[in-house]
Design an enzyme around this catalytic site. Structure first.
Site, PDB file in Angstrom:
ATOM      1  CG  MET A  50      39.303  51.107  35.419  1.00 38.21           C
ATOM      2  SD  MET A  50      40.891  51.913  35.440  1.00 38.21           S
ATOM      3  CE  MET A  50      41.913  50.641  36.155  1.00 38.21           C
TER       4      MET A  50
ATOM      5  CG  HIS B 114      38.075  40.064  38.187  1.00 36.29           C
ATOM      6  ND1 HIS B 114      37.422  40.320  39.376  1.00 36.29           N
ATOM      7  CD2 HIS B 114      38.968  41.072  38.025  1.00 36.29           C
ATOM      8  CE1 HIS B 114      37.917  41.419  39.919  1.00 36.29           C
ATOM      9  NE2 HIS B 114      38.851  41.901  39.117  1.00 36.29           N
TER      10      HIS B 114
ATOM     11  CG  HIS C 124      35.121  43.660  37.791  1.00 33.47           C
ATOM     12  ND1 HIS C 124      36.164  43.042  37.152  1.00 33.47           N
ATOM     13  CD2 HIS C 124      35.588  44.882  38.173  1.00 33.47           C
ATOM     14  CE1 HIS C 124      37.216  43.845  37.128  1.00 33.47           C
ATOM     15  NE2 HIS C 124      36.899  44.969  37.743  1.00 33.47           N
TER      16      HIS C 124
ATOM     17  N   GLY D 230      34.345  47.970  45.430  1.00 32.94           N
ATOM     18  CA  GLY D 230      34.923  46.792  46.070  1.00 32.94           C
ATOM     19  C   GLY D 230      35.793  47.155  47.254  1.00 32.94           C
TER      20      GLY D 230
ATOM     21  CD  GLN E 135      38.629  52.992  43.492  1.00 27.24           C
ATOM     22  OE1 GLN E 135      39.528  53.303  42.720  1.00 27.24           O
ATOM     23  NE2 GLN E 135      37.842  51.947  43.268  1.00 27.24           N
TER      24      GLN E 135
ATOM     25  CB  SER F 280      43.588  42.214  40.481  1.00 30.04           C
ATOM     26  OG  SER F 280      44.134  43.267  39.718  1.00 30.04           O
TER      27      SER F 280
HETATM   28  P1  AMP Z   1      38.632  48.064  38.509  1.00 23.73           P
HETATM   29  O1  AMP Z   1      38.035  47.562  37.237  1.00 23.73           O
HETATM   30  O2  AMP Z   1      39.865  47.344  38.930  1.00 23.73           O
HETATM   31  O3  AMP Z   1      38.759  49.559  38.539  1.00 23.73           O
HETATM   32  O4  AMP Z   1      37.581  47.715  39.663  1.00 23.73           O
HETATM   33  C1  AMP Z   1      36.244  48.107  39.562  1.00 23.73           C
HETATM   34  C2  AMP Z   1      35.563  47.834  40.878  1.00 23.73           C
HETATM   35  O5  AMP Z   1      35.656  46.445  41.185  1.00 23.73           O
HETATM   36  C3  AMP Z   1      36.207  48.588  42.046  1.00 23.73           C
HETATM   37  O6  AMP Z   1      35.193  49.059  42.914  1.00 23.73           O
HETATM   38  C4  AMP Z   1      37.052  47.521  42.702  1.00 23.73           C
HETATM   39  O7  AMP Z   1      37.273  47.742  44.078  1.00 23.73           O
HETATM   40  C5  AMP Z   1      36.195  46.293  42.484  1.00 23.73           C
HETATM   41  N1  AMP Z   1      36.997  45.061  42.572  1.00 23.73           N
HETATM   42  C6  AMP Z   1      38.185  44.834  41.957  1.00 23.73           C
HETATM   43  N2  AMP Z   1      38.662  43.620  42.321  1.00 23.73           N
HETATM   44  C7  AMP Z   1      37.766  43.084  43.180  1.00 23.73           C
HETATM   45  C8  AMP Z   1      37.691  41.861  43.920  1.00 23.73           C
HETATM   46  N3  AMP Z   1      38.653  40.930  43.847  1.00 23.73           N
HETATM   47  N4  AMP Z   1      36.623  41.642  44.704  1.00 23.73           N
HETATM   48  C9  AMP Z   1      35.637  42.570  44.808  1.00 23.73           C
HETATM   49  N5  AMP Z   1      35.646  43.747  44.129  1.00 23.73           N
HETATM   50  C10 AMP Z   1      36.695  44.007  43.334  1.00 23.73           C
END
Ligand code: AMP
Length: 305
Positions: A30, A34, A37, A172, A178, A210
């Site tokens: 999304m 960081h 990602h 992640g 999820q 996050s």
């Molecule tokens: P998001 O942008 O929050 O929807 O996350 C996108 C992807 O990055 C998802 O598969 C999350 O599980 C993964 N992700 C988010 N935070 C972390 C983290 N701290 N370490 C590893 N993967 C992450």
């Protein structure tokens, strides 16, 4: 690095890659990227090799947000995200908008706020009315706390799989439930994609990285470490006592969270990492997940004990 916004262009490109025999890796996000990602990008590159292609999607999916959640204020910084992707060696960034994703060509949304048209159970005359729903693993934890969340996630990820045609998709462990649900969806619906789950990246004090950590201003940032402290406490208990009743650990976590003035426990659960079924005795290898409001920000974390 290519930037693609249209569905037609993304599908054309994906088909070209397929015809050329290139392995395709996808990292759905999304945005507001960081290091967590970027670790998924690295994992995707490892999986597809030098001659493969790595695609990152950046899309704040309205359908996975509830009506009272932070969809409109979710942090966004596309310029910075594009730079990070370029530096990480991403081949294509797919950045569709809501119109591309949820409006049939020629159709029109009945309200400018996509959540008013989508994600609700009412049938409204919109250009979109087909959802992917996982019916078992989605019931607990995040699914119980956010009733339409996983329906939005599985729907958008299924769409991304159809648009990018990945051989491998990386998610992640940060969002354990999820990743488990997506793995099940891919198997149940025969998507020809391998699902990889990469470890959670953390800040030095243990806070899981996050995009929402941006909301943690002032004293809230320090209080947010209570999620990691809770995991550490449960881990130490299980290590010392081999098996411990889940009910007792839940009470201990509740107490720990209550020590922080601005923190409120939403849920804590102990479960089998594959089936997500709750366990009553917590042993090594069991999984723990929790959600905590810190101020108005809802944070989640999980770990194997
Ligand atoms: P998001 O942008 O929050 O929807 O996350 C996108 C992807 O990055 C998802 O598969 C999350 O599980 C993964 N992700 C988010 N935070 C972390 C983290 N701290 N370490 C590893 N993967 C992450």
């Amino acid at each position: 690095m290519q930037r693609v916004a249209s569905i037609a262009a993304m599908q054309r490109l994906a088909r070209q890659w397929q015809r050329a025999g290139k392995h395709i890796g996808l990292v759905p996000t999304m945005g507001y990227l960081h290091a967590g990602h970027l670790s998924l990008v690295k994992r995707a590159r490892q999986a597809v090799g030098k001659n493969g292609v790595v695609a990152v999607s950046i899309y704040v999916n309205p359908v996975q947000f509830g009506p009272k959640e932070d969809f409109s204020k979710y942090p966004r910084d596309l310029k910075r995200d594009l730079k990070l992707c370029r530096d990480a060696g991403v081949d294509v960034v797919f950045v569709p908008d809501d119109r591309e994703m949820y409006e049939r060509r020629g159709g029109s949304l009945s309200s400018p706020d996509p959540r008013k048209n989508l994600g609700s159970t009412e049938s409204r005359p919109t250009g979109f009315s087909t959802y992917v729903v996982e019916e078992r693993l989605s019931r607990t934890m995040e699914g119980a706390a956010r009733p339409t969340h996983f329906r939005g996630v599985t729907t958008v990820v299924a769409k991304l799989f159809n648009l990018v045609l990945p051989d491998v998709a990386v998610f992640g462990a940060k969002d354990w439930q999820q990743a488990t649900i997506i793995r099940r969806m891919a198997a149940d619906l025969n998507f020809p994609v391998r699902i990889l789950v990469a470890p959670t990246l953390r800040e030095r004090d243990g806070l899981a990285m996050s995009s929402r950590n941006k909301y943690l201003t002032g004293g809230l940032r320090a209080q947010a470490t209570v999620l990691w402290c809770s995991i550490q406490m449960a881990r130490a208990t299980v290590k010392k006592l081999k098996a411990f009743p889940a009910a007792g650990l839940k009470t201990a976590v509740k107490k720990l969270v209550a020590c922080e003035p601005d923190a409120r426990l939403d849920y804590v659960e102990f479960f089998d990492p594959d089936t997500l079924l709750p366990v009553s005795k917590v042993k090594r290898g069991a999984h723990m997940a929790l959600a905590v409001f810190v101020g108005k920000t809802r944070l989640i974390d999980n770990a194997r004990l």
